[in-house]
Design an enzyme around this catalytic site. Structure first.
Site, PDB file in Angstrom:
ATOM      1  N   TRP A 152     -88.869 -32.382  82.089  1.00 26.38           N
ATOM      2  CA  TRP A 152     -88.658 -32.828  83.471  1.00 26.38           C
ATOM      3  C   TRP A 152     -88.346 -31.539  84.221  1.00 26.38           C
ATOM      4  O   TRP A 152     -87.293 -30.937  84.021  1.00 26.38           O
ATOM      5  CB  TRP A 152     -87.497 -33.811  83.542  1.00 26.38           C
ATOM      6  CG  TRP A 152     -87.323 -34.423  84.886  1.00 26.38           C
ATOM      7  CD1 TRP A 152     -87.953 -35.538  85.368  1.00 26.38           C
ATOM      8  CD2 TRP A 152     -86.454 -33.974  85.939  1.00 26.38           C
ATOM      9  NE1 TRP A 152     -87.539 -35.803  86.645  1.00 26.38           N
ATOM     10  CE2 TRP A 152     -86.621 -34.867  87.028  1.00 26.38           C
ATOM     11  CE3 TRP A 152     -85.559 -32.909  86.086  1.00 26.38           C
ATOM     12  CZ2 TRP A 152     -85.933 -34.729  88.226  1.00 26.38           C
ATOM     13  CZ3 TRP A 152     -84.881 -32.771  87.287  1.00 26.38           C
ATOM     14  CH2 TRP A 152     -85.063 -33.678  88.332  1.00 26.38           C
ATOM     15  N   ASN A 207     -83.282 -27.783  77.024  1.00 22.83           N
ATOM     16  CA  ASN A 207     -83.004 -28.854  77.977  1.00 22.83           C
ATOM     17  C   ASN A 207     -81.798 -28.409  78.789  1.00 22.83           C
ATOM     18  O   ASN A 207     -80.746 -28.122  78.219  1.00 22.83           O
ATOM     19  CB  ASN A 207     -82.702 -30.131  77.172  1.00 22.83           C
ATOM     20  CG  ASN A 207     -82.102 -31.239  78.015  1.00 22.83           C
ATOM     21  OD1 ASN A 207     -82.287 -31.277  79.223  1.00 22.83           O
ATOM     22  ND2 ASN A 207     -81.378 -32.137  77.370  1.00 22.83           N
TER      23      ASN A 207
END
Ligand code: M6R
Length: 618
Positions: free
Chosen positions: A76, A102
């Protein structure tokens, strides 16, 4: 955001990594990549798009799938647009080190500039490529092993991370670390294999033994050896706790449904029953919640309760404000965690903060908790994911026990949050005698019926689908509710927006006259909650006002209602219950409606654009 799935052991790594990424795709899905090491070569595949796009590429590159060590990532985007180059994994300049990450390295630009002066050249726009080169630079400068280099590099970064790093010159180990983003290590039989992932779902069929790293911890994972965990900043050794996973494979599969969202909507009767378990003792007319009982004095003597949450969980918090003030007469304020944490709020040790979160990883909620704790408040968590950061950061709390929620749009998490919060409100109301025994017992008996009522309500699916077919091409919708059902109107609108991309707004029904009424014409569907208690006549008047302006009314009413049926264009009936308990029912038709509209519009229901299931960046 972003999902990490890695493997080191004796099996082929590729299927484990790819299936793991599919299970973690809820965390982000704008690009995906993996590296598989076969003992000689680092075989990299990455692409913009979903894990299924990555599979298409690797199918063409069959040879790239062999090897017993692999690391994958589903992204993302934070730094750099989602494209092939910015996708993870990222290599160091020498090509020896590779990383998946992440989180966000906030001071990446300063580090990048510094590394450029030392001759480093960057291919991508990511903070992650900066981090792996920083690790390489430290390793070369200090002449140390990978673990030490990771540790030293991390002491100079600011931000949040969960990382897995591999060094092809030391091919029997992986190094992982976390600060602010979750990471779990699955420990295989006799330590012959290890699984690393953002949550345990990628390895649940291989091992039930998991180590969850805490913030500021790193681990060196070596085949055949005990996992070595230490604190990044003070270098102290940590004895890792191996937890037994409760999660099962069925829980994280679609089980015959077309989408996780639909499965999760239909799981609500069971989820609410699970939330009740051990707490709702209907036969004895009792609620047992040790987290409240053990802290009853704090709750009963609190100046106020402040609820912090984001998104759907914030809507559950708003329902709780109505419930707790009504049932327990304790003042409640509900705050967006993202605003609360930055607005210098007045918090004292007489305040209780309730943090609500499905994932237990939402960065803003976590930061709000830390702020409240630093000011002396007692913090109570309502979380779904067991062992999550928020569950660990709060002083105490209650799990919702909804089971894994994989669809990005929250459904069963919402109703189970409301269930827990209703139990808390009732428990407090009973304890401080704001509720008489008679009223309390009536609530318990009505509450006990809710799972069966939800089950019955789900039979309206076809009816809701036919309404969805009528309004699927609307470009704007209004959702109206009053009292306990005002937050349900907000939640209904959010559900429609996030999965069908139709603009929708939720309003308290009476507020319509102060602005939104100007939007109403014959093309505007207005979804109104008009259940027969609390403000019924007032809502009927609001409906009349809409009809006078040719708006289309879809009303959620109590079964047997005739008055609204005569005026509305469509009605959806819910079973009868107490007004305070209606949010557990009125929310269901709106979930189904959004689901069917999104399917009819051919949208990606479980993975709506631009969203991710847990928002671990602020
Ligand atoms: O995991 P959390 O409950 O803390 O997540 C908060 C929001 O991101 C979440 O509720 C979001 O609004 C949902 N996708 C809505 O369906």
């Amino acid at each position: 955001m972003c999902g990490i799935s890695a493997y080191i052991g004796y099996r082929e790594a590729y299927p484990i990594v790819v299936n793991g990424l599919k299970r973690l795709e809820y965390r982000g899905y704008d690009s995906a990549g993996l590296v598989i090491y076969d003992g000689k070569k680092m075989q990299l595949s990455k692409t913009k798009g979903k894990v299924s796009d990555l599979e298409l590429i690797t199918d063409k590159e069959e040879g790239r799938k062999k090897g017993n060590i692999g690391m994958g990532h589903t992204r993302w985007a934070t730094h750099g647009v989602p494209n092939d180059i910015n996708s993870h994994p990222h290599f160091s300049q020498s090509g020896d080190l590779v990383i998946v990450h992440n989180g966000i390295i906030e001071n990446y630009d300063t580090i990048r500039k510094e590394l450029i002066t030392r001759g480093y050249v960057f291919e991508s726009d990511t903070d992650t490529e900066v981090l792996i080169n920083l690790i390489e630079e430290v390793k070369l400068n200090e002449g140390c092993k990978l673990g030490k280099a990771v540790q030293l590099a991390l002491t100079s970064v600011v931000g949040a991370y969960a990382i897995a790093v591999f060094d092809k010159t030391k091919p029997d180990e992986l190094v992982v670390a976390r600060l602010g983003s979750p990471i779990a290590i699955g420990v295989g039989k006799e330590k012959k294999e290890f699984f690393i992932a953002s949550d345990a779902s990628p390895f649940v069929e291989y091992t039930k033994n998991a180590i969850y790293l805490e913030d500021e911890e790193m681990a060196i994972i070596k085949i055949g050896k005990k996992v070595k965990v230490r604190k990044i900043h003070d270098d102290s050794i940590v004895d890792p706790i191996i937890q037994k996973l409760q999660m099962s494979l069925e829980q994280i599969e679609k089980g015959g449904y077309d989408h996780f969202m639909l499965k999760e909507i239909h799981e609500q009767p069971k989820a609410i029953t699970d939330t009740f378990r051990g707490r709702m003792l209907a036969k004895e007319n009792m609620i047992k919640m040790s987290s409240i009982e053990d802290n009853l004095d704090k709750f009963l003597n609190a100046d106020r309760i402040i609820i912090v949450a984001c998104g759907t969980s914030w809507h559950a918090g708003l329902v709780a404000e109505y419930l707790i003030e009504d049932m327990a007469r304790i003042p409640v304020e509900v705050e967006y965690a993202s605003e609360f944490r930055y607005r210098n709020p007045i918090i004292t040790d007489k305040d209780i903060v309730i943090a609500i979160s499905q994932s237990g990883e939402t960065a803003d909620t976590l930061a709000a908790i830390k702020l409240a704790k630093s000011k002396g408040a007692f913090v109570y968590g309502v979380c779904n994911v067991v062992g999550s950061s928020i569950a660990r950061e709060t002083h105490t709390g209650a799990y919702t026990h909804a089971g894994p929620e994989i669809g990005v749009a929250s459904t069963k998490a919402f109703t189970t949050q409301i269930t827990v919060l209703t139990l808390i409100a009732l428990k407090l109301g009973q304890a401080n005698k704001s509720l008489s025994d008679e009223v309390f017992e009536n609530y318990i008996q009505k509450m006990e019926l809710i799972p069966k009522q939800v089950e019955k309500l789900l039979e309206i699916d076809e009816h809701v689908k036919s309404i969805a077919a009528v309004y699927k091409d609307a470009t704007n919708c209004l959702y109206l509710g009053r009292g306990f059902n005002f937050p349900v109107a907000l939640e209904g609108a959010l559900k429609l927006k996030e999965i069908s991309y139709i603009h929708a707004e939720g309003y308290p029904a009476a507020e319509m006259k102060h602005g939104p009424i100007a939007l109403i014409d014959e093309n505007m569907p207005i979804f109104v909650i008009a259940t027969n208690k609390g403000h019924y006549e007032k809502v009927v008047s609001n409906i009349q006002e809409i009809k006078a302006r040719s708006g289309k009314i879809i009303a959620v009413v109590t079964e047997g209602d005739t008055q609204v049926r005569d005026i509305a264009d469509h009605v959806i009936e819910i079973p009868d219950t107490e007004d305070a308990l209606t949010p557990l029912l009125t929310t269901i038709p709106f979930q189904l409606l959004s689901y069917h509209i999104a399917v009819m519009l051919n949208k990606n229901v479980d993975q709506p654009r631009n969203l991710a299931k847990s928002v671990t960046v602020e």
